[in-house]
Design a protein around this motif. Structure first.
Motif, PDB file in Angstrom:
ATOM      1  N   LEU A   9      37.316  37.860  39.077  1.00 54.50           N
ATOM      2  CA  LEU A   9      38.303  38.674  38.366  1.00 54.50           C
ATOM      3  C   LEU A   9      39.722  38.331  38.807  1.00 54.50           C
ATOM      4  O   LEU A   9      40.640  38.245  37.983  1.00 54.50           O
ATOM      5  CB  LEU A   9      38.028  40.163  38.600  1.00 54.50           C
ATOM      6  CG  LEU A   9      36.788  40.746  37.915  1.00 54.50           C
ATOM      7  CD1 LEU A   9      36.602  42.211  38.308  1.00 54.50           C
ATOM      8  CD2 LEU A   9      36.892  40.619  36.401  1.00 54.50           C
ATOM      9  N   THR A  10      39.897  38.125  40.098  1.00 57.83           N
ATOM     10  CA  THR A  10      41.220  37.764  40.619  1.00 57.83           C
ATOM     11  C   THR A  10      41.659  36.406  40.078  1.00 57.83           C
ATOM     12  O   THR A  10      42.807  36.232  39.647  1.00 57.83           O
ATOM     13  CB  THR A  10      41.203  37.722  42.163  1.00 57.83           C
ATOM     14  OG1 THR A  10      40.818  39.001  42.668  1.00 57.83           O
ATOM     15  CG2 THR A  10      42.577  37.354  42.713  1.00 57.83           C
ATOM     16  N   LYS A  11      40.744  35.454  40.088  1.00 59.31           N
ATOM     17  CA  LYS A  11      41.058  34.118  39.577  1.00 59.31           C
ATOM     18  C   LYS A  11      41.431  34.168  38.097  1.00 59.31           C
ATOM     19  O   LYS A  11      42.405  33.535  37.667  1.00 59.31           O
ATOM     20  CB  LYS A  11      39.857  33.188  39.783  1.00 59.31           C
ATOM     21  CG  LYS A  11      40.117  31.751  39.364  1.00 59.31           C
ATOM     22  CD  LYS A  11      38.902  30.873  39.637  1.00 59.31           C
ATOM     23  CE  LYS A  11      39.165  29.439  39.205  1.00 59.31           C
ATOM     24  NZ  LYS A  11      37.986  28.566  39.445  1.00 59.31           N
ATOM     25  N   GLU A  12      40.676  34.934  37.312  1.00 56.92           N
ATOM     26  CA  GLU A  12      40.961  35.054  35.884  1.00 56.92           C
ATOM     27  C   GLU A  12      42.303  35.738  35.646  1.00 56.92           C
ATOM     28  O   GLU A  12      43.047  35.364  34.739  1.00 56.92           O
ATOM     29  CB  GLU A  12      39.844  35.845  35.192  1.00 56.92           C
ATOM     30  CG  GLU A  12      38.551  35.072  35.021  1.00 56.92           C
ATOM     31  CD  GLU A  12      38.735  33.838  34.163  1.00 56.92           C
ATOM     32  OE1 GLU A  12      39.204  33.970  33.018  1.00 56.92           O
ATOM     33  OE2 GLU A  12      38.428  32.727  34.640  1.00 56.92           O
ATOM     34  N   ARG A  13      42.603  36.734  36.465  1.00 56.78           N
ATOM     35  CA  ARG A  13      43.877  37.444  36.328  1.00 56.78           C
ATOM     36  C   ARG A  13      45.048  36.503  36.618  1.00 56.78           C
ATOM     37  O   ARG A  13      46.062  36.528  35.914  1.00 56.78           O
ATOM     38  CB  ARG A  13      43.905  38.644  37.277  1.00 56.78           C
ATOM     39  CG  ARG A  13      44.995  39.652  36.973  1.00 56.78           C
ATOM     40  CD  ARG A  13      44.775  40.963  37.697  1.00 56.78           C
ATOM     41  NE  ARG A  13      44.858  40.823  39.146  1.00 56.78           N
ATOM     42  CZ  ARG A  13      43.827  40.959  39.972  1.00 56.78           C
ATOM     43  NH1 ARG A  13      42.619  41.248  39.499  1.00 56.78           N
ATOM     44  NH2 ARG A  13      43.989  40.828  41.279  1.00 56.78           N
ATOM     45  N   ILE A  14      44.902  35.670  37.624  1.00 59.50           N
ATOM     46  CA  ILE A  14      45.947  34.689  37.948  1.00 59.50           C
ATOM     47  C   ILE A  14      46.129  33.708  36.791  1.00 59.50           C
ATOM     48  O   ILE A  14      47.254  33.412  36.377  1.00 59.50           O
ATOM     49  CB  ILE A  14      45.604  33.931  39.251  1.00 59.50           C
ATOM     50  CG1 ILE A  14      45.645  34.882  40.450  1.00 59.50           C
ATOM     51  CG2 ILE A  14      46.579  32.772  39.470  1.00 59.50           C
ATOM     52  CD1 ILE A  14      45.085  34.277  41.729  1.00 59.50           C
ATOM     53  N   LEU A  15      45.015  33.214  36.249  1.00 58.46           N
ATOM     54  CA  LEU A  15      45.090  32.278  35.122  1.00 58.46           C
ATOM     55  C   LEU A  15      45.750  32.920  33.905  1.00 58.46           C
ATOM     56  O   LEU A  15      46.582  32.295  33.237  1.00 58.46           O
ATOM     57  CB  LEU A  15      43.688  31.782  34.757  1.00 58.46           C
ATOM     58  CG  LEU A  15      43.083  30.713  35.663  1.00 58.46           C
ATOM     59  CD1 LEU A  15      41.591  30.554  35.387  1.00 58.46           C
ATOM     60  CD2 LEU A  15      43.796  29.374  35.486  1.00 58.46           C
ATOM     61  N   ASN A  31      57.954  30.119  39.127  1.00 56.55           N
ATOM     62  CA  ASN A  31      57.589  29.949  40.533  1.00 56.55           C
ATOM     63  C   ASN A  31      56.352  30.788  40.856  1.00 56.55           C
ATOM     64  O   ASN A  31      56.010  31.728  40.126  1.00 56.55           O
ATOM     65  CB  ASN A  31      58.753  30.288  41.471  1.00 56.55           C
ATOM     66  CG  ASN A  31      59.200  31.735  41.360  1.00 56.55           C
ATOM     67  OD1 ASN A  31      58.428  32.656  41.621  1.00 56.55           O
ATOM     68  ND2 ASN A  31      60.460  31.949  40.979  1.00 56.55           N
ATOM     69  N   ILE A  32      55.698  30.441  41.935  1.00 54.14           N
ATOM     70  CA  ILE A  32      54.435  31.074  42.297  1.00 54.14           C
ATOM     71  C   ILE A  32      54.594  32.576  42.522  1.00 54.14           C
ATOM     72  O   ILE A  32      53.709  33.367  42.176  1.00 54.14           O
ATOM     73  CB  ILE A  32      53.835  30.405  43.553  1.00 54.14           C
ATOM     74  CG1 ILE A  32      53.387  28.976  43.222  1.00 54.14           C
ATOM     75  CG2 ILE A  32      52.640  31.193  44.075  1.00 54.14           C
ATOM     76  CD1 ILE A  32      52.244  28.898  42.228  1.00 54.14           C
ATOM     77  N   ARG A  33      55.723  32.983  43.081  1.00 54.90           N
ATOM     78  CA  ARG A  33      55.916  34.412  43.359  1.00 54.90           C
ATOM     79  C   ARG A  33      55.944  35.242  42.076  1.00 54.90           C
ATOM     80  O   ARG A  33      55.487  36.386  42.059  1.00 54.90           O
ATOM     81  CB  ARG A  33      57.194  34.624  44.174  1.00 54.90           C
ATOM     82  CG  ARG A  33      57.104  34.033  45.569  1.00 54.90           C
ATOM     83  CD  ARG A  33      58.182  34.549  46.498  1.00 54.90           C
ATOM     84  NE  ARG A  33      58.073  33.934  47.821  1.00 54.90           N
ATOM     85  CZ  ARG A  33      57.219  34.315  48.754  1.00 54.90           C
ATOM     86  NH1 ARG A  33      56.386  35.322  48.510  1.00 54.90           N
ATOM     87  NH2 ARG A  33      57.178  33.708  49.923  1.00 54.90           N
ATOM     88  N   GLU A  34      56.480  34.667  40.999  1.00 54.43           N
ATOM     89  CA  GLU A  34      56.446  35.363  39.707  1.00 54.43           C
ATOM     90  C   GLU A  34      55.004  35.584  39.262  1.00 54.43           C
ATOM     91  O   GLU A  34      54.652  36.645  38.735  1.00 54.43           O
ATOM     92  CB  GLU A  34      57.174  34.539  38.646  1.00 54.43           C
ATOM     93  CG  GLU A  34      58.670  34.488  38.759  1.00 54.43           C
ATOM     94  CD  GLU A  34      59.273  33.634  37.662  1.00 54.43           C
ATOM     95  OE1 GLU A  34      59.616  34.185  36.598  1.00 54.43           O
ATOM     96  OE2 GLU A  34      59.382  32.409  37.860  1.00 54.43           O
ATOM     97  N   ILE A  35      54.190  34.564  39.460  1.00 52.81           N
ATOM     98  CA  ILE A  35      52.785  34.644  39.044  1.00 52.81           C
ATOM     99  C   ILE A  35      52.029  35.670  39.884  1.00 52.81           C
ATOM    100  O   ILE A  35      51.278  36.497  39.350  1.00 52.81           O
ATOM    101  CB  ILE A  35      52.115  33.259  39.145  1.00 52.81           C
ATOM    102  CG1 ILE A  35      52.785  32.284  38.168  1.00 52.81           C
ATOM    103  CG2 ILE A  35      50.615  33.360  38.853  1.00 52.81           C
ATOM    104  CD1 ILE A  35      52.358  30.837  38.341  1.00 52.81           C
ATOM    105  N   THR A  36      52.237  35.633  41.206  1.00 48.43           N
ATOM    106  CA  THR A  36      51.518  36.574  42.073  1.00 48.43           C
ATOM    107  C   THR A  36      51.933  38.016  41.782  1.00 48.43           C
ATOM    108  O   THR A  36      51.107  38.928  41.820  1.00 48.43           O
ATOM    109  CB  THR A  36      51.764  36.250  43.558  1.00 48.43           C
ATOM    110  OG1 THR A  36      53.176  36.260  43.832  1.00 48.43           O
ATOM    111  CG2 THR A  36      51.194  34.892  43.914  1.00 48.43           C
ATOM    112  N   LYS A  37      53.209  38.223  41.470  1.00 52.52           N
ATOM    113  CA  LYS A  37      53.675  39.571  41.137  1.00 52.52           C
ATOM    114  C   LYS A  37      53.023  40.059  39.847  1.00 52.52           C
ATOM    115  O   LYS A  37      52.546  41.200  39.763  1.00 52.52           O
ATOM    116  CB  LYS A  37      55.196  39.583  40.991  1.00 52.52           C
ATOM    117  CG  LYS A  37      55.769  40.962  40.680  1.00 52.52           C
ATOM    118  CD  LYS A  37      57.292  40.914  40.584  1.00 52.52           C
ATOM    119  CE  LYS A  37      57.853  42.299  40.256  1.00 52.52           C
ATOM    120  NZ  LYS A  37      59.337  42.265  40.149  1.00 52.52           N
ATOM    121  N   ALA A  38      52.991  39.193  38.832  1.00 51.05           N
ATOM    122  CA  ALA A  38      52.398  39.574  37.548  1.00 51.05           C
ATOM    123  C   ALA A  38      50.894  39.795  37.670  1.00 51.05           C
ATOM    124  O   ALA A  38      50.325  40.667  37.004  1.00 51.05           O
ATOM    125  CB  ALA A  38      52.687  38.495  36.506  1.00 51.05           C
TER     126      ALA A  38
END
Length: 217
Positions: A9-15, A31-38
């Motif tokens: 679920l975490t992997k799919e959410r990141i994708l 940038n990666i931080r934008e992705i991790t925040k979202a």
């Protein structure tokens, strides 16, 4: 919930969130931080599942863009039916129908085109990957379908250029819907899509006519 299920679920959410951001802003501007925040996860999760921003970007194309492209190709083949060989008119009709009335939702269609448009404008390894794995094989299939109806003098390059021109008009009317409706001044509804498919068929057949054996229809 098991750890494996939670990881998936975490992997799919990141994708999912990465695809949205890459489609909206392009690879270089995210940038990666934008992705991790979202995605509501930490940086370690991105590194654990993907290793790097580049790998995540490539995985977005593998698991999202290419998956949708495969659905489109399967829909195209099912639209052609089992009769072989197919006429050029039937091939163009199936191609136009697939993109204008095919299996993708509006959200999927928009994101699909956003991703590839940004990749075309600022190419990365993803472009070569989808060309080699998706686009070239599909063009080869279309070439094999159209070749029996073409003049024996047509070259491989000429046939591919014809196919790319067919794609260009189909993709334009699919991608530039807002512009088209504003210029034509009518809604982009099912009736208009049907009219566009007829136009694309006639326009493409006229372009192919210089390479035909006799009568393309």
């Amino acid at each position: 919930m098991t750890k494996d299920h939670e990881d998936e679920l975490t992997k799919e959410r990141i994708l999912n969130e990465a695809e949205i951001l890459f489609a909206q802003k392009g690879y270089k501007s995210v940038n990666i931080r934008e992705i991790t925040k979202a995605a509501n996860c930490n940086l370690a999760a991105v590194n654990y599942y993907f290793g790097s921003k580049k790998n995540l970007y490539l995985d977005v194309f593998r698991s999202r863009w290419m998956a949708r492209a495969k659905r489109l190709q399967e829909f195209f083949k099912s639209s052609l039916g089992s009769i072989s060989p197919n006429s050029p008119a039937k091939i163009v009709e199936a191609l136009a129908y697939t993109f204008l009335k095919g299996p993708l939702s509006e959200e999927e269609r928009h994101r699909h085109h956003q991703l590839i448009a940004r990749e075309m404008a600022q190419p990365t390894e993803a472009l070569e990957m989808i060309i080699d794995q998706m686009i070239k094989p599909f063009i080869k299939e279309l070439s094999d379908m159209l070749l029996p109806s073409m003049s024996k003098d047509i070259t491989k390059e000429e046939l591919i250029l014809n196919i790319l021109s067919m794609f260009a008009i189909v993709l334009y009317f699919n991608f530039a819907r807002k512009a088209v409706t504003s210029i034509i001044n009518r809604p982009y509804d099912s009736e208009f899509k049907t009219k566009l498919i007829e136009h694309i068929i006639n326009f493409s057949l006229y372009g192919l006519s210089g390479s035909q054996k006799e009568e393309l229809k």
